[in-house]
Scaffold this motif. Structure first.
Motif, PDB file in Angstrom:
ATOM      1  N   ALA A 134       0.679  -1.229   0.421  1.00 52.77           N
ATOM      2  CA  ALA A 134      -0.251   0.367  -0.313  1.00 52.77           C
ATOM      3  C   ALA A 134       1.118   1.972  -0.009  1.00 52.77           C
ATOM      4  O   ALA A 134       0.196   1.912   0.308  1.00 52.77           O
ATOM      5  N   TRP A 135       1.680   1.248  -0.171  1.00 51.76           N
ATOM      6  CA  TRP A 135       2.921   2.316  -0.211  1.00 51.76           C
ATOM      7  C   TRP A 135       2.897   3.832  -1.139  1.00 51.76           C
ATOM      8  O   TRP A 135       3.408   4.673  -0.607  1.00 51.76           O
ATOM      9  N   ASP A 136       1.972   3.625  -2.397  1.00 52.73           N
ATOM     10  CA  ASP A 136       1.836   4.695  -2.936  1.00 52.73           C
ATOM     11  C   ASP A 136       0.166   5.262  -1.928  1.00 52.73           C
ATOM     12  O   ASP A 136       0.128   6.432  -2.269  1.00 52.73           O
ATOM     13  N   GLU A 137      -0.071   4.826  -0.916  1.00 58.35           N
ATOM     14  CA  GLU A 137      -1.178   5.523  -0.362  1.00 58.35           C
ATOM     15  C   GLU A 137      -1.071   6.093   0.881  1.00 58.35           C
ATOM     16  O   GLU A 137      -1.703   6.118   1.808  1.00 58.35           O
ATOM     17  N   ILE A 138       0.394   5.862   1.294  1.00 55.50           N
ATOM     18  CA  ILE A 138       1.102   6.687   2.297  1.00 55.50           C
ATOM     19  C   ILE A 138       1.713   7.984   1.971  1.00 55.50           C
ATOM     20  O   ILE A 138       1.768   8.232   0.466  1.00 55.50           O
ATOM     21  N   PRO A 139       1.199   9.194   2.553  1.00 56.32           N
ATOM     22  CA  PRO A 139       1.514  10.405   1.941  1.00 56.32           C
ATOM     23  C   PRO A 139       3.153  10.497   2.155  1.00 56.32           C
ATOM     24  O   PRO A 139       3.903   9.795   3.017  1.00 56.32           O
ATOM     25  N   ASP A 140       3.467  11.629   0.900  1.00 56.07           N
ATOM     26  CA  ASP A 140       4.716  11.529   0.903  1.00 56.07           C
ATOM     27  C   ASP A 140       5.525  11.731   1.607  1.00 56.07           C
ATOM     28  O   ASP A 140       6.750  11.213   2.371  1.00 56.07           O
ATOM     29  N   ASP A 141       4.526  13.076   3.345  1.00 54.31           N
ATOM     30  CA  ASP A 141       5.827  13.364   3.770  1.00 54.31           C
ATOM     31  C   ASP A 141       5.871  12.417   4.918  1.00 54.31           C
ATOM     32  O   ASP A 141       6.022  13.067   6.013  1.00 54.31           O
ATOM     33  N   LEU A 142       4.663  11.490   4.800  1.00 57.04           N
ATOM     34  CA  LEU A 142       4.583  10.551   6.140  1.00 57.04           C
ATOM     35  C   LEU A 142       5.448   9.499   5.790  1.00 57.04           C
ATOM     36  O   LEU A 142       5.534   8.364   6.422  1.00 57.04           O
ATOM     37  N   LYS A 143       6.493   9.360   5.162  1.00 58.56           N
ATOM     38  CA  LYS A 143       7.292   8.520   4.502  1.00 58.56           C
ATOM     39  C   LYS A 143       8.544   8.333   4.282  1.00 58.56           C
ATOM     40  O   LYS A 143       9.118   9.731   3.858  1.00 58.56           O
ATOM     41  N   GLU A 144      10.185   7.849   4.351  1.00 64.87           N
ATOM     42  CA  GLU A 144      11.425   7.663   3.352  1.00 64.87           C
ATOM     43  C   GLU A 144      11.493   6.780   2.395  1.00 64.87           C
ATOM     44  O   GLU A 144      10.776   5.535   2.437  1.00 64.87           O
ATOM     45  N   PRO A 145      11.544   7.717   1.597  1.00 60.01           N
ATOM     46  CA  PRO A 145      11.639   7.275   0.131  1.00 60.01           C
ATOM     47  C   PRO A 145      12.411   5.752  -0.003  1.00 60.01           C
ATOM     48  O   PRO A 145      11.814   4.868  -0.900  1.00 60.01           O
ATOM     49  N   GLY A 146      13.091   5.580   0.866  1.00 62.09           N
ATOM     50  CA  GLY A 146      13.644   4.371   0.042  1.00 62.09           C
ATOM     51  C   GLY A 146      12.908   3.091   1.787  1.00 62.09           C
ATOM     52  O   GLY A 146      13.130   2.176   1.108  1.00 62.09           O
ATOM     53  N   GLY A 147      11.841   3.230   2.355  1.00 61.13           N
ATOM     54  CA  GLY A 147      11.387   2.740   2.577  1.00 61.13           C
ATOM     55  C   GLY A 147      12.276   2.214   4.135  1.00 61.13           C
ATOM     56  O   GLY A 147      11.392   1.092   4.620  1.00 61.13           O
ATOM     57  N   ALA A 148      13.295   3.425   4.330  1.00 65.35           N
ATOM     58  CA  ALA A 148      13.295   3.163   6.220  1.00 65.35           C
ATOM     59  C   ALA A 148      11.726   3.324   7.105  1.00 65.35           C
ATOM     60  O   ALA A 148      12.627   2.260   7.907  1.00 65.35           O
ATOM     61  N   TRP A 149      10.961   4.039   7.207  1.00 68.34           N
ATOM     62  CA  TRP A 149      10.168   3.974   7.695  1.00 68.34           C
ATOM     63  C   TRP A 149       9.176   4.575   6.627  1.00 68.34           C
ATOM     64  O   TRP A 149       9.017   5.317   6.269  1.00 68.34           O
ATOM     65  N   TYR A 150       7.548   4.627   7.716  1.00 66.33           N
ATOM     66  CA  TYR A 150       6.442   5.173   7.487  1.00 66.33           C
ATOM     67  C   TYR A 150       5.625   5.190   8.376  1.00 66.33           C
ATOM     68  O   TYR A 150       5.242   4.904   9.005  1.00 66.33           O
ATOM     69  N   ALA A 151       4.522   5.872   8.890  1.00 67.13           N
ATOM     70  CA  ALA A 151       3.688   6.542   9.255  1.00 67.13           C
ATOM     71  C   ALA A 151       2.670   5.076   9.063  1.00 67.13           C
ATOM     72  O   ALA A 151       2.214   4.807   7.684  1.00 67.13           O
ATOM     73  N   ALA A 152       1.985   4.580  10.271  1.00 68.10           N
ATOM     74  CA  ALA A 152       0.862   3.974  10.159  1.00 68.10           C
ATOM     75  C   ALA A 152      -0.493   4.130  10.803  1.00 68.10           C
ATOM     76  O   ALA A 152      -1.037   3.805  10.347  1.00 68.10           O
TER      77      ALA A 152
END
Length: 363
Positions: A135-153
């Motif tokens: 579901a990466w594309d549905e996480i706002p850009d400012d709430l995820k590290e582009p490479g996938g190191a971290w992302y808001a849930a």
């Protein structure tokens, strides 16, 4: 009969004895299983599909989370659902650990997945294994590290919880300074803002001016509350400035829907905060860690968080898809104004200012 004729005859006989569908299944069964890379950065690259990930995670059989409590945000139901669905034992290490504590304890506890504040995740990205959920594309850009190191849930908004029997409904922070028909207004934060993250966020929310945090303004607001004898401890407060999920939980546990405790998000001072997920670079169960992430961002898990009064990060996308639990969403207080997420420099500046001025101004 020639050799070519014999081969043709044998081929026809085999086809007659083996229907196409059956032969296809037999051929598929004979294929070696797809190679698994539990350290891959995507589902497809590491496991081909979700079934492949589930098989790899089941072989590991265990998952360790840190900073996650069954008693918070409906995580009890979330963990039970995951464990029952996939047959994986889930260990909750140091469930009350702060974000900083999670990082400190990692070598000893060996968690598979962290649950962190944004600023702590940014500062410790080198300790995480990149992985981008489906579901990466549905996480706002400012709430995820582009490479996938971290992302808001999931996350929430700073709110004003108040006893409606004692306090007129406030629409803004300034309303807490106004006359209240002779009744006592006792305002509290959930702790010392120099030590407790939610209390710090409360001060920063009160500091918002036109979408920008002016921490001096926040300190002045609490200084004025003190001058008017309106500051109190949480136990004596009729008003508590805290995250909306925390204030909503207080109201829900006060008694079978009869609570006078109400919750509002202050007008034009909408401070949002999100907890981000990160897989430990040295996770003992890398496949189970990735399966937990995929599950956490599924419609099922996001709705379970919503029932615990959290705001799922995919909330907007799920609403568009028609998969959001509308009844649970309706229980959240409405926000009037554009949500603000503090940057790491703003957070650092706020903490530095409080360390230098809070004691003298507020005590």
């Amino acid at each position: 009969m020639t050799r070519r004729a014999r081969i043709a005859a044998l081929t026809l006989a085999a086809l007659a004895a083996c229907p196409l569908a059956a032969c296809s299944k037999a051929e598929q069964a004979a294929k070696p299983p797809a190679k698994v890379n539990p350290h891959a950065t995507t589902l497809r690259d590491g496991f081909t599909d979700l079934d492949g990930l589930v098989r790899a995670a089941k072989e590991e059989g265990e998952l360790t989370l840190i900073g996650v409590s069954r008693d918070r945000l409906n995580f009890g139901a979330l963990v039970s659902r995951f464990s029952e669905e996939y047959g994986i034992d889930v260990r909750l290490a140091e469930p009350d650990a702060s974000s900083g504590r999670q990082i400190e304890a990692a070598k000893r506890v060996k968690p598979d997945v962290f649950d962190l504040r944004l600023d702590v995740a940014v500062a410790n990205a080198k300790h995480f294994a990149p992985y981008r959920v489906a579901a990466w594309d549905e996480i706002p850009d400012d709430l995820k590290e582009p490479g996938g190191a971290w992302y808001a849930a999931y996350g929430g908004y700073i709110s004003i919880g108040y006893d409606s029997r004692q306090v007129h409904a406030p629409a803004s922070f300034d309303d807490l300074l106004r006359p209240n028909a002779g009744k006592a207004v006792r305002v509290a934060l959930p702790g010392d803002p120099r030590q407790v993250a939610a209390a710090f966020d409360g001060v920063m929310a009160s500091a918002l001016i036109d979408g920008w945090p002016k921490v001096r303004h926040g300190v002045e607001f609490f200084t004025e509350l003190k001058k008017r004898h309106r500051l109190a401890t949480p136990e004596r407060a009729t008003v508590l400035i805290d995250w909306d999920h925390a204030n909503l939980t207080r109201g829900a546990t006060a008694g079978a829907g009869t609570s006078a405790w109400k919750v509002v998000v202050p007008r034009d001072a909408v401070l949002a905060g999100y907890q981000v997920q990160a897989i430990n670079k040295n996770a003992p169960h890398p496949a189970a860690a990735r399966l937990w992430q995929e599950f956490l961002f599924s419609d099922t898990a996001q709705n379970l968080l919503l029932k615990g009064y959290a705001r799922p990060v995919r909330m907007e996308a799920m609403e568009m898809h028609g998969t959001l639990d509308a009844e649970a969403a309706a229980k959240l207080p409405k926000a009037n104004g554009e949500p603000v997420i503090l940057t790491v420099p703003q957070t650092d500046e706020g903490r530095t200012y409080l360390r230098g001025h809070w004691t003298a101004a507020v005590g």
